[in-house]
Design an enzyme around this catalytic site. Structure first.
Site, short mmCIF file in Angstrom:
data_model
loop_
_atom_site.label_atom_id
_atom_site.label_comp_id
_atom_site.label_asym_id
_atom_site.label_seq_id
_atom_site.Cartn_x
_atom_site.Cartn_y
_atom_site.Cartn_z
CG ASP A 72 9.12 45.78 33.77
OD1 ASP A 72 7.95 45.81 34.22
OD2 ASP A 72 9.41 45.33 32.64
CG ASN A 105 4.22 44.48 34.17
OD1 ASN A 105 5.27 45.10 33.94
ND2 ASN A 105 3.04 45.01 33.98
CG ASP A 146 5.23 47.07 31.24
OD1 ASP A 146 6.27 47.17 31.93
OD2 ASP A 146 4.19 47.73 31.50
CG ASP A 149 5.99 47.57 37.60
OD1 ASP A 149 6.45 47.11 38.67
OD2 ASP A 149 6.08 46.95 36.51
CG ASP A 189 7.56 65.08 41.85
OD1 ASP A 189 7.40 66.30 41.93
OD2 ASP A 189 8.61 64.53 41.48
CG ASP A 202 7.80 69.74 39.16
OD1 ASP A 202 8.89 69.19 38.98
OD2 ASP A 202 7.17 70.32 38.24
CD GLU A 214 12.57 71.52 40.31
OE1 GLU A 214 13.43 71.16 39.50
OE2 GLU A 214 11.36 71.57 40.01
CG HIS A 269 13.98 63.56 37.78
ND1 HIS A 269 14.01 64.23 38.99
CD2 HIS A 269 13.06 64.20 37.03
CE1 HIS A 269 13.14 65.23 38.96
NE2 HIS A 269 12.55 65.23 37.78
CG ASP A 270 14.94 67.48 36.39
OD1 ASP A 270 14.33 66.76 35.57
OD2 ASP A 270 14.38 68.15 37.27
#
Ligand code: GLC
Ligand code: CA
Length: 557
Positions: free
Chosen positions: A21, A23, A25, A29, A98, A200, A257, A330-331
């Site tokens: 990150d 910035n 928040d 990013d 993706d 995907d 995938e 990520h899954d």
């Protein structure tokens, strides 16, 4: 195998929301990714796959796209994206986006127009039927639970199809207009200088029509989508068209995938004129998953089970094409928590797993944090979990009769959030990921597992991954490690994972996947130790003695 530019590359998946990150928040990013390019270059990876960063309500963390031509402001701007592509290029690196085109977001303009006028042009972009909750067109269960049918906003007489979340309406690929829109989008991004795409959930684009019921397989009265997919023929026509129209003209690298291809279809997918360049090997991912749900699945594999998975794929694919090898994404839970038994988890076993999967034939993919051996999270309660799939699987476990505490324990080992917690950069607050409040809690083990500490240590998991990437690039061994054949070695020996890579050299990979040391006979003389996850190797007349969790790659004469 006809050579392609990407064959000798090493890929790395970035989950932008949790990478870095810039910035404050609390959300990772694009400028954050740019600032870490040198780190990635130093790790030795070339291709970076970014999970979606398009404009999105983030109902499924960006896998619900509201505009294929813009960047979500939480991730940055189009200028940032162009800057990232350019900065990557300077370093001889490539960016993959993706491609999420089985569905879009219900906030996409197409769906808004379809809802306002289902009989108009955009109605046919989706699957919309005259129906209601009492008589649905079919009984398929959505991947995230419940029916795949949902009332069209403002139209109680109509429902639309969503095989994932209700905020992810399926696009109607039977409509040539939809396909043309998809190809146009791919070309537009390729013109910006992308290396290609990760594709995907692509098998879902072909539905078995007309809609019909399949056998009910749980108490909820629905049927697994897999039943319909096994019956749906013709996905290849769409995929072939997409390759011709959009990927091949750019010599794009594409990785699909693809989970449920039939064995004789591998060459169609990744053979010389295949739809894709590569596809992931999900054999280990799917192993031990129960039809009943996560609660009934195996939270980790034994070494023998793991071996059976990777060997099965290697033998099946052979010289047809290049699979992409992974231990996590990520899954999935963290690879080291899934492929190593809890009692065996240590630095050596993490490196062993790394060496074993990385040197298989195919393209190695790393997932952010894997290179430092990030582990599953000791989540305390469901309140710490964001992932919609985990929340659904928890309900499935409750419905199956489990008590809340039991249900939580059973499903949490599979939570996608295990892999989605912020990247652990250093031991400062929030692991150096953000100066703000991270969108998802940092794994408390960041004090001991982080990039900065591992960069300082020769013996770290990170340093071992760097040795692996360097070995795969080594001009002397590259040909063998990229193109060499796979051949199992002493396959029957329990807790030993042994295989050859045979090209212009002969490389033998040996991994002693147990605490106890063991002797292993060798098929020939050792010319060189190419990599070793421990110090020293006891080589004797007929073989070697491997210590507990020792992994080596040897050049054999
Ligand atoms: C893929 C993605 C996953 C997403 C799903 C729907 O499986 O990897 O994260 O939830 O597709 O797009
Ligand atoms: Ca940010």
């Amino acid at each position: 195998m006809k050579k392609a530019w990407w064959h000798d590359k090493i890929a790395y998946q970035i989950y932008p929301k949790s990478f870095y990150d810039s910035n404050g928040d609390g959300i990772g990013d694009l400028p954050g990714i740019i600032s870490k390019l040198d780190y990635l270059k130093d790790l030795g990876v070339d291709i970076l796959w970014l999970s979606p960063i398009y404009k999105s309500p983030l109902a499924d963390q960006g896998y619900d796209i509201a505009d294929y031509y813009s960047i979500d402001p939480r991730f940055g701007t189009m200028e940032d994206m162009e800057h990232l592509i350019a900065e990557a290029k300077k370093r001889d690196m490539y960016i993959l986006m993706d491609l999420v085109v089985n569905h879009c977001s219900d906030e996409h303009e197409w769906f808004q127009k379809a809802s306002a006028d289902p009989d108009g042009e955009y109605g046919n972009f989706f699957y919309i039927e005259d129906t209601n909750d009492e008589r649905r067109p079919c009984n398929w269960r959505s991947y995230f639970g419940g029916s795949v049918w949902e009332p069209l906003p403002g139209r109680p007489d109509k429902q639309y199809l969503h095989v994932f979340h209700k905020k992810q309406p399926d696009l109607n690929w039977e409509n040539p207009r939809v396909r043309e829109e998809v190809y146009k989008n791919i070309r537009w991004w390729m013109e910006k200088g992308l290396g290609g795409f990760r594709i995907d959930a692509i098998i879902n684009i072909k539905k078995k029509l007309p809609f019909a019921d399949y056998p009910v397989d749980r108490e909820d009265g629905f049927s697994d989508i897999g039943n319909m997919l096994a019956d749906a023929e013709g996905v290849g026509e769409f995929l072939g068209e997409m390759a011709r129209e959009a990927f091949r003209p750019y010599d794009a690298f594409t990785v699909g995938e693809v989970c449920n291809e039939k064995e004789d279809e591998i060459k169609n997918f990744i053979g010389e004129d295949g739809y894709f360049s590569s596809m992931f090997d999900f054999c280990g991912t799917c192993y031990g998953k129960s039809d009943k749900g996560w609660y009934d699945s195996k939270p980790y594999l034994t070494p023998e089970e793991y071996k059976s998975c990777i060997f099965k794929t290697q033998k099946k694919v052979g010289d047809i094409g290049m699979v992409s090898n992974i231990i996590e994404n990520h899954d999935e839970p963290r690879g080291v928590s899934h492929y190593i038994r809890p009692e065996d988890l240590c630095e050596d076993s993490k490196k062993l797993l790394a060496g074993v999967y990385f040197l298989l034939k195919g393209m190695p993919f790393l997932y952010q944090g894997q290179e430092i051996g990030m582990e599953n999270v000791a989540f305390e309660s469901l309140g710490d979990v964001d992932d919609i799939s985990t929340l659904d699987e928890y309900q499935v476990a409750l419905k199956a009769g489990m008590k809340p505490e039991e249900a939580f324990k059973a499903v949490i080992a599979f939570s996608r959030d295990n892999a989605r917690t912020p990247m652990q950069w250093n031991d400062s607050e929030n692991a150096g990921f953000t100066v703000g409040t991270p969108w998802l809690k940092v794994n408390p083990n960041y004090k001991s597992i982080n990039v900065e500490a591992q960069e300082k240590s020769e013996a770290s998991v990170l340093s071992f991954y760097k040795k692996l990437t360097a070995l795969r690039r080594d001009p002397e061994y590259k040909e063998t490690l990229v193109y060499g054949d796979f051949e199992a070695y002493l396959e029957e020996e329990e807790n030993l994972i042994g295989y050859y890579r045979i090209g212009d050299r002969k490389v033998l990979v040996l991994a002693n996947f147990q605490k106890e040391e063991r002797g292993v006979k060798l098929p020939g003389e050792v010319r060189k130790i190419l990599i070793n996850n421990q110090e020293g190797l006891d080589i004797n007349a007929g073989g070697v003695v491997l210590s507990g969790f020792q992994m080596v790659a040897l050049e054999i004469l």
